[in-house]
Design a protein around this motif. Structure first.
Motif, PDB file in Angstrom:
ATOM      1  N   ASN A 272       0.819  -1.210   0.000  1.00  0.00           N
ATOM      2  CA  ASN A 272       0.000   0.000   0.000  1.00  0.00           C
ATOM      3  C   ASN A 272       0.853   1.260   0.000  1.00  0.00           C
ATOM      4  N   ALA A 273       2.094   1.131   0.530  1.00  0.00           N
ATOM      5  CA  ALA A 273       2.997   2.282   0.568  1.00  0.00           C
ATOM      6  C   ALA A 273       3.720   2.482  -0.755  1.00  0.00           C
ATOM      7  N   GLY A 274       3.471   1.583  -1.713  1.00  0.00           N
ATOM      8  CA  GLY A 274       4.017   1.773  -3.053  1.00  0.00           C
ATOM      9  C   GLY A 274       5.251   0.975  -3.389  1.00  0.00           C
ATOM     10  N   TYR A 275       5.558  -0.060  -2.607  1.00  0.00           N
ATOM     11  CA  TYR A 275       6.764  -0.826  -2.928  1.00  0.00           C
ATOM     12  C   TYR A 275       6.653  -1.495  -4.292  1.00  0.00           C
ATOM     13  N   ALA A 276       5.470  -2.019  -4.604  1.00  0.00           N
ATOM     14  CA  ALA A 276       5.286  -2.741  -5.874  1.00  0.00           C
ATOM     15  C   ALA A 276       3.939  -2.386  -6.491  1.00  0.00           C
ATOM     16  N   THR A 277       3.863  -2.503  -7.809  1.00  0.00           N
ATOM     17  CA  THR A 277       2.618  -2.216  -8.518  1.00  0.00           C
ATOM     18  C   THR A 277       1.801  -3.477  -8.802  1.00  0.00           C
ATOM     19  N   ASP A 278       2.447  -4.625  -8.775  1.00  0.00           N
ATOM     20  CA  ASP A 278       1.761  -5.899  -9.018  1.00  0.00           C
ATOM     21  C   ASP A 278       0.748  -6.145  -7.898  1.00  0.00           C
ATOM     22  N   PRO A 279      -0.536  -6.300  -8.224  1.00  0.00           N
ATOM     23  CA  PRO A 279      -1.547  -6.494  -7.182  1.00  0.00           C
ATOM     24  C   PRO A 279      -1.368  -7.793  -6.400  1.00  0.00           C
ATOM     25  N   ASN A 280      -0.654  -8.761  -6.986  1.00  0.00           N
ATOM     26  CA  ASN A 280      -0.444 -10.051  -6.312  1.00  0.00           C
ATOM     27  C   ASN A 280       0.909 -10.127  -5.599  1.00  0.00           C
ATOM     28  N   TRP A 281       1.625  -9.020  -5.558  1.00  0.00           N
ATOM     29  CA  TRP A 281       2.988  -8.992  -5.016  1.00  0.00           C
ATOM     30  C   TRP A 281       3.078  -9.551  -3.597  1.00  0.00           C
ATOM     31  N   SER A 282       2.297  -9.023  -2.679  1.00  0.00           N
ATOM     32  CA  SER A 282       2.380  -9.452  -1.278  1.00  0.00           C
ATOM     33  C   SER A 282       1.954 -10.904  -1.115  1.00  0.00           C
ATOM     34  N   HIS A 283       0.947 -11.332  -1.877  1.00  0.00           N
ATOM     35  CA  HIS A 283       0.469 -12.715  -1.779  1.00  0.00           C
ATOM     36  C   HIS A 283       1.493 -13.694  -2.361  1.00  0.00           C
ATOM     37  N   ALA A 284       2.211 -13.278  -3.395  1.00  0.00           N
ATOM     38  CA  ALA A 284       3.239 -14.145  -3.981  1.00  0.00           C
ATOM     39  C   ALA A 284       4.369 -14.384  -2.974  1.00  0.00           C
ATOM     40  N   ILE A 285       4.765 -13.343  -2.269  1.00  0.00           N
ATOM     41  CA  ILE A 285       5.840 -13.486  -1.281  1.00  0.00           C
ATOM     42  C   ILE A 285       5.404 -14.333  -0.107  1.00  0.00           C
ATOM     43  N   VAL A 286       4.212 -14.076   0.418  1.00  0.00           N
ATOM     44  CA  VAL A 286       3.757 -14.838   1.586  1.00  0.00           C
ATOM     45  C   VAL A 286       3.510 -16.299   1.221  1.00  0.00           C
ATOM     46  N   SER A 287       3.173 -16.557  -0.034  1.00  0.00           N
ATOM     47  CA  SER A 287       3.011 -17.941  -0.476  1.00  0.00           C
ATOM     48  C   SER A 287       4.344 -18.683  -0.405  1.00  0.00           C
ATOM     49  N   ILE A 288       5.422 -18.031  -0.840  1.00  0.00           N
ATOM     50  CA  ILE A 288       6.751 -18.647  -0.749  1.00  0.00           C
ATOM     51  C   ILE A 288       7.132 -18.859   0.709  1.00  0.00           C
ATOM     52  N   MET A 289       6.806 -17.897   1.552  1.00  0.00           N
ATOM     53  CA  MET A 289       7.119 -18.014   2.985  1.00  0.00           C
ATOM     54  C   MET A 289       6.443 -19.233   3.596  1.00  0.00           C
ATOM     55  N   ASN A 290       5.167 -19.397   3.304  1.00  0.00           N
ATOM     56  CA  ASN A 290       4.420 -20.523   3.904  1.00  0.00           C
ATOM     57  C   ASN A 290       4.848 -21.871   3.337  1.00  0.00           C
ATOM     58  N   LYS A 291       5.105 -21.918   2.035  1.00  0.00           N
ATOM     59  CA  LYS A 291       5.573 -23.178   1.447  1.00  0.00           C
ATOM     60  C   LYS A 291       6.943 -23.542   1.989  1.00  0.00           C
ATOM     61  N   SER A 292       7.745 -22.534   2.318  1.00  0.00           N
ATOM     62  CA  SER A 292       9.096 -22.782   2.850  1.00  0.00           C
ATOM     63  C   SER A 292       9.031 -23.516   4.186  1.00  0.00           C
ATOM     64  N   LEU A 293       7.979 -23.289   4.949  1.00  0.00           N
ATOM     65  CA  LEU A 293       7.852 -23.936   6.252  1.00  0.00           C
ATOM     66  C   LEU A 293       7.741 -25.453   6.120  1.00  0.00           C
ATOM     67  N   GLN A 294       7.313 -25.932   4.959  1.00  0.00           N
ATOM     68  CA  GLN A 294       7.179 -27.363   4.757  1.00  0.00           C
ATOM     69  C   GLN A 294       8.529 -28.076   4.777  1.00  0.00           C
TER      70      GLN A 294
END
Length: 217
Positions: free
Chosen positions: A193-215
């Motif tokens: 929201n502060a403007g780091y990225a323009t891709d609307p899926n940006w935050s969800h893509a990163i958190v998806s990698i984070m959660n899959k990494s826990l496996q």
């Protein structure tokens, strides 16, 4: 008389020698006990650390991450090790089929976390997402793993972030911390929201990698 005195002196000397020998033996036993106690304390501390680490991993797997999770290196994530990070990286390489420059670089992510105060799994996930696991042009030529200043209309403006992968990860994470976390943008959703990225899926893509990494843990 002199004979008796000499005999008594000899007996006294003999007794003193025995006392000295016993003292030396007792001191040796005491030193051994002190060493054993030190070793026991070290073993107990090692077991405590292992237990705390295992409990933290279990908690992380149970709770996971969200786009609103605080990204700091506090709580359970602070007990992650470079071995944990290498397990995660190997999981993505050997089980998820990615090609990554991060192989055996678990230490670099732990170092970046310690230097910046960020969660090392977040640092890995963000770097993986922005740099295609370290293979992007600016990652290879500028050690810029977070797309810093790689604006859409002119990616060539991206910053040079150091002379090595380790420097790039630490300086990049530090730049993000100074410009976002320290200004109150402490989660992926707030950074987006502060403007780091323009891709609307940006935050969800990163958190998806984070959660899959826990496996992998």
């Amino acid at each position: 008389m002199w004979v008796r005195i000499n005999n008594m002196n000899a007996q006294i000397n003999n007794i003193q020698d025995q006392i000295d020998e016993n003292h030396t033996a007792n001191q040796h036993v005491m030193d051994m006990l002190v060493d054993i106690q030190k070793q026991q304390t070290q073993i107990e501390e090692h077991l405590r650390v292992i237990k705390q680490h295992d409990e933290s991993i279990a908690n992380l797997k149970q709770t996971g991450f969200s786009v609103d999770s605080d990204l700091s290196n506090t709580g359970d994530v602070q007990h992650l090790t470079s071995q944990d990070m290498n397990k995660i990286i190997d999981y993505w390489i050997y089980h998820m089929g990615v090609s990554s420059e991060f192989k055996d670089k678990g230490d670099a992510f732990i170092q970046a976390a310690q230097e910046t105060g960020y969660n090392p799994i977040y640092i890995l996930a963000h770097a993986a997402c922005e740099s295609a696991w370290g293979s992007s042009y600016i990652a290879r030529t500028k050690n810029n793993y977070f797309g810093i200043n790689a604006v859409d209309h002119d990616p060539g403006q991206s910053y040079h972030m150091g002379g090595s992968l380790e420097e790039g990860l630490s300086s990049g994470a530090r730049w993000i911390y100074v410009n976002y976390y320290s200004n109150g943008y402490t989660s992926l959703s707030q950074m987006k929201n502060a403007g780091y990225a323009t891709d609307p899926n940006w935050s969800h893509a990163i958190v998806s990698i984070m959660n899959k990494s826990l496996q992998a843990l």
